[in-house]
Design a protein around this motif. Structure first.
Motif, PDB file in Angstrom:
ATOM      1  N   LYS A  94       0.862  -1.177   0.000  1.00  0.00           N
ATOM      2  CA  LYS A  94       0.000   0.000   0.000  1.00  0.00           C
ATOM      3  C   LYS A  94       0.900   1.230   0.000  1.00  0.00           C
ATOM      4  O   LYS A  94       1.535   1.527   1.004  1.00  0.00           O
ATOM      5  CB  LYS A  94      -0.905  -0.012   1.222  1.00  0.00           C
ATOM      6  CG  LYS A  94      -2.056   0.983   1.141  1.00  0.00           C
ATOM      7  CD  LYS A  94      -2.964   0.883   2.347  1.00  0.00           C
ATOM      8  CE  LYS A  94      -3.994  -0.202   2.117  1.00  0.00           C
ATOM      9  NZ  LYS A  94      -4.949  -0.311   3.239  1.00  0.00           N
ATOM     10  N   GLY A  95       0.990   1.924  -1.141  1.00  0.00           N
ATOM     11  CA  GLY A  95       1.876   3.079  -1.254  1.00  0.00           C
ATOM     12  C   GLY A  95       3.327   2.633  -1.130  1.00  0.00           C
ATOM     13  O   GLY A  95       3.788   1.779  -1.873  1.00  0.00           O
ATOM     14  N   LYS A  96       4.056   3.226  -0.181  1.00  0.00           N
ATOM     15  CA  LYS A  96       5.457   2.844   0.045  1.00  0.00           C
ATOM     16  C   LYS A  96       5.574   1.852   1.205  1.00  0.00           C
ATOM     17  O   LYS A  96       6.661   1.587   1.701  1.00  0.00           O
ATOM     18  CB  LYS A  96       6.297   4.089   0.350  1.00  0.00           C
ATOM     19  CG  LYS A  96       6.655   4.910  -0.874  1.00  0.00           C
ATOM     20  CD  LYS A  96       7.736   5.906  -0.509  1.00  0.00           C
ATOM     21  CE  LYS A  96       8.574   6.304  -1.668  1.00  0.00           C
ATOM     22  NZ  LYS A  96       9.590   5.321  -2.062  1.00  0.00           N
ATOM     23  N   GLU A  97       4.433   1.288   1.639  1.00  0.00           N
ATOM     24  CA  GLU A  97       4.404   0.414   2.800  1.00  0.00           C
ATOM     25  C   GLU A  97       4.194  -1.037   2.378  1.00  0.00           C
ATOM     26  O   GLU A  97       3.236  -1.347   1.668  1.00  0.00           O
ATOM     27  CB  GLU A  97       3.271   0.864   3.718  1.00  0.00           C
ATOM     28  CG  GLU A  97       3.530   0.624   5.177  1.00  0.00           C
ATOM     29  CD  GLU A  97       2.475   1.303   6.033  1.00  0.00           C
ATOM     30  OE1 GLU A  97       1.316   0.841   6.004  1.00  0.00           O
ATOM     31  OE2 GLU A  97       2.808   2.296   6.705  1.00  0.00           O
ATOM     32  N   LEU A  98       5.066  -1.917   2.814  1.00  0.00           N
ATOM     33  CA  LEU A  98       4.957  -3.348   2.538  1.00  0.00           C
ATOM     34  C   LEU A  98       4.593  -4.037   3.844  1.00  0.00           C
ATOM     35  O   LEU A  98       5.336  -3.967   4.819  1.00  0.00           O
ATOM     36  CB  LEU A  98       6.298  -3.883   2.008  1.00  0.00           C
ATOM     37  CG  LEU A  98       6.370  -5.354   1.649  1.00  0.00           C
ATOM     38  CD1 LEU A  98       5.514  -5.649   0.420  1.00  0.00           C
ATOM     39  CD2 LEU A  98       7.803  -5.768   1.387  1.00  0.00           C
ATOM     40  N   THR A  99       3.402  -4.669   3.876  1.00  0.00           N
ATOM     41  CA  THR A  99       2.944  -5.353   5.080  1.00  0.00           C
ATOM     42  C   THR A  99       3.056  -6.855   4.858  1.00  0.00           C
ATOM     43  O   THR A  99       2.479  -7.396   3.912  1.00  0.00           O
ATOM     44  CB  THR A  99       1.486  -4.977   5.398  1.00  0.00           C
ATOM     45  OG1 THR A  99       1.381  -3.554   5.444  1.00  0.00           O
ATOM     46  CG2 THR A  99       1.053  -5.541   6.729  1.00  0.00           C
ATOM     47  N   LEU A 100       3.808  -7.525   5.723  1.00  0.00           N
ATOM     48  CA  LEU A 100       4.028  -8.962   5.607  1.00  0.00           C
ATOM     49  C   LEU A 100       3.278  -9.698   6.712  1.00  0.00           C
ATOM     50  O   LEU A 100       3.423  -9.362   7.885  1.00  0.00           O
ATOM     51  CB  LEU A 100       5.531  -9.270   5.713  1.00  0.00           C
ATOM     52  CG  LEU A 100       6.451  -8.590   4.712  1.00  0.00           C
ATOM     53  CD1 LEU A 100       7.897  -8.721   5.157  1.00  0.00           C
ATOM     54  CD2 LEU A 100       6.265  -9.159   3.333  1.00  0.00           C
ATOM     55  N   HIS A 101       2.480 -10.688   6.332  1.00  0.00           N
ATOM     56  CA  HIS A 101       1.788 -11.555   7.297  1.00  0.00           C
ATOM     57  C   HIS A 101       2.524 -12.885   7.257  1.00  0.00           C
ATOM     58  O   HIS A 101       2.394 -13.648   6.301  1.00  0.00           O
ATOM     59  CB  HIS A 101       0.318 -11.719   6.907  1.00  0.00           C
ATOM     60  CG  HIS A 101      -0.435 -10.428   6.880  1.00  0.00           C
ATOM     61  ND1 HIS A 101      -1.000  -9.870   7.999  1.00  0.00           N
ATOM     62  CD2 HIS A 101      -0.683  -9.557   5.863  1.00  0.00           C
ATOM     63  CE1 HIS A 101      -1.578  -8.721   7.678  1.00  0.00           C
ATOM     64  NE2 HIS A 101      -1.390  -8.504   6.378  1.00  0.00           N
ATOM     65  N   LEU A 102       3.328 -13.151   8.299  1.00  0.00           N
ATOM     66  CA  LEU A 102       4.252 -14.287   8.269  1.00  0.00           C
ATOM     67  C   LEU A 102       4.064 -15.254   9.430  1.00  0.00           C
ATOM     68  O   LEU A 102       5.020 -15.866   9.894  1.00  0.00           O
ATOM     69  CB  LEU A 102       5.698 -13.773   8.251  1.00  0.00           C
ATOM     70  CG  LEU A 102       6.064 -12.870   7.081  1.00  0.00           C
ATOM     71  CD1 LEU A 102       7.406 -12.220   7.303  1.00  0.00           C
ATOM     72  CD2 LEU A 102       6.063 -13.646   5.779  1.00  0.00           C
ATOM     73  N   GLY A 103       2.848 -15.365   9.919  1.00  0.00           N
ATOM     74  CA  GLY A 103       2.584 -16.324  10.983  1.00  0.00           C
ATOM     75  C   GLY A 103       2.886 -15.809  12.374  1.00  0.00           C
ATOM     76  O   GLY A 103       2.771 -16.547  13.343  1.00  0.00           O
ATOM     77  N   TYR A 104       3.278 -14.555  12.482  1.00  0.00           N
ATOM     78  CA  TYR A 104       3.470 -13.967  13.810  1.00  0.00           C
ATOM     79  C   TYR A 104       2.123 -13.465  14.318  1.00  0.00           C
ATOM     80  O   TYR A 104       1.142 -13.407  13.572  1.00  0.00           O
ATOM     81  CB  TYR A 104       4.457 -12.796  13.753  1.00  0.00           C
ATOM     82  CG  TYR A 104       5.854 -13.177  13.323  1.00  0.00           C
ATOM     83  CD1 TYR A 104       6.606 -14.087  14.067  1.00  0.00           C
ATOM     84  CD2 TYR A 104       6.431 -12.627  12.193  1.00  0.00           C
ATOM     85  CE1 TYR A 104       7.887 -14.434  13.674  1.00  0.00           C
ATOM     86  CE2 TYR A 104       7.719 -12.963  11.793  1.00  0.00           C
ATOM     87  CZ  TYR A 104       8.433 -13.864  12.544  1.00  0.00           C
ATOM     88  OH  TYR A 104       9.698 -14.197  12.150  1.00  0.00           O
ATOM     89  N   SER A 105       2.058 -13.045  15.584  1.00  0.00           N
ATOM     90  CA  SER A 105       0.809 -12.536  16.143  1.00  0.00           C
ATOM     91  C   SER A 105       0.471 -11.147  15.604  1.00  0.00           C
ATOM     92  O   SER A 105      -0.608 -10.640  15.835  1.00  0.00           O
ATOM     93  CB  SER A 105       0.909 -12.477  17.674  1.00  0.00           C
ATOM     94  OG  SER A 105       1.972 -11.615  18.043  1.00  0.00           O
ATOM     95  N   HIS A 106       1.399 -10.549  14.883  1.00  0.00           N
ATOM     96  CA  HIS A 106       1.213  -9.195  14.354  1.00  0.00           C
ATOM     97  C   HIS A 106       1.758  -9.137  12.926  1.00  0.00           C
ATOM     98  O   HIS A 106       2.667  -9.903  12.577  1.00  0.00           O
ATOM     99  CB  HIS A 106       1.988  -8.199  15.225  1.00  0.00           C
ATOM    100  CG  HIS A 106       3.449  -8.516  15.305  1.00  0.00           C
ATOM    101  ND1 HIS A 106       3.943  -9.518  16.111  1.00  0.00           N
ATOM    102  CD2 HIS A 106       4.515  -8.018  14.627  1.00  0.00           C
ATOM    103  CE1 HIS A 106       5.255  -9.600  15.940  1.00  0.00           C
ATOM    104  NE2 HIS A 106       5.629  -8.704  15.045  1.00  0.00           N
ATOM    105  N   PRO A 107       1.220  -8.248  12.100  1.00  0.00           N
ATOM    106  CA  PRO A 107       1.809  -8.083  10.764  1.00  0.00           C
ATOM    107  C   PRO A 107       3.122  -7.299  10.862  1.00  0.00           C
ATOM    108  O   PRO A 107       3.283  -6.457  11.734  1.00  0.00           O
ATOM    109  CB  PRO A 107       0.759  -7.280   9.996  1.00  0.00           C
ATOM    110  CG  PRO A 107      -0.054  -6.614  11.047  1.00  0.00           C
ATOM    111  CD  PRO A 107       0.012  -7.463  12.277  1.00  0.00           C
TER     112      PRO A 107
END
Length: 173
Positions: A94-107
């Protein structure tokens, strides 16, 4: 070995070997080792060393490689591709932001550094820019958020990387 300067690229050398390379993709500046002699002759850049000591030989090769990477970067740019493997592992841009969902409790949220760009296609992340060192560093930082594990191969890996797989534990007989 001289470095050929392609059309549209200019190389300027200031005092103390401060090199500025300008091209169609942008401008790169860097301070190179002072011991080396860098000269622009026509459409070539030549790097020469003062003597044949081991340290000077290695600095000579390093200086030439750094200069060549700067010229290639402003002309064509560099890119590294990463791949996300694993159930539920995904990335959102999203824009210049890369959000990774990698199995942690938080992105895990990462912002693109200045001069670098990440693109997302299915489960592939491509990091591109004109500075080879910065591209490699940011790709390594993304990979370090979830290094691939050897049993199922889950995690973030380079596209051309092979993961040495291990056999799981054996059952009782």
């Amino acid at each position: 070995m001289p470095i050929a300067i392609p059309d549209g690229v200019s190389v300027e050398i200031a005092e103390n070997n401060h090199v500025t390379v300008k091209g169609p993709k942008g401008t790169l500046e860097r301070d190179l080792p002072i011991e080396m002699t860098i000269e622009v002759e026509g459409s070539e850049v030549k790097v020469s060393r003062p003597n044949d000591l081991k340290k000077m030989k290695s600095l000579h090769g390093l200086t030439r490689s750094l200069l060549n990477n700067m010229v290639l970067g402003v002309k064509e740019g560099f890119s590294k591709a990463l791949e996300i493997n694993g159930v539920g592992y995904r990335a959102v841009k999203k824009g210049k932001e890369l959000t990774l969902h990698l199995g942690y409790s938080h992105p895990v949220v990462m912002n693109d550094p200045e001069g670098l760009e990440t693109t997302l296609e299915d489960n592939k992340i491509t990091v591109s820019g004109i500075d080879k060192e910065a591209v490699g560093q940011y790709a390594a930082e993304i990979r370090s958020k979830r290094v691939p594990e050897p049993y199922k191969g889950k995690g973030i890996k380079y596209v051309d990387e092979t993961i040495r797989r291990k056999v799981g534990k054996a059952g009782k007989k």
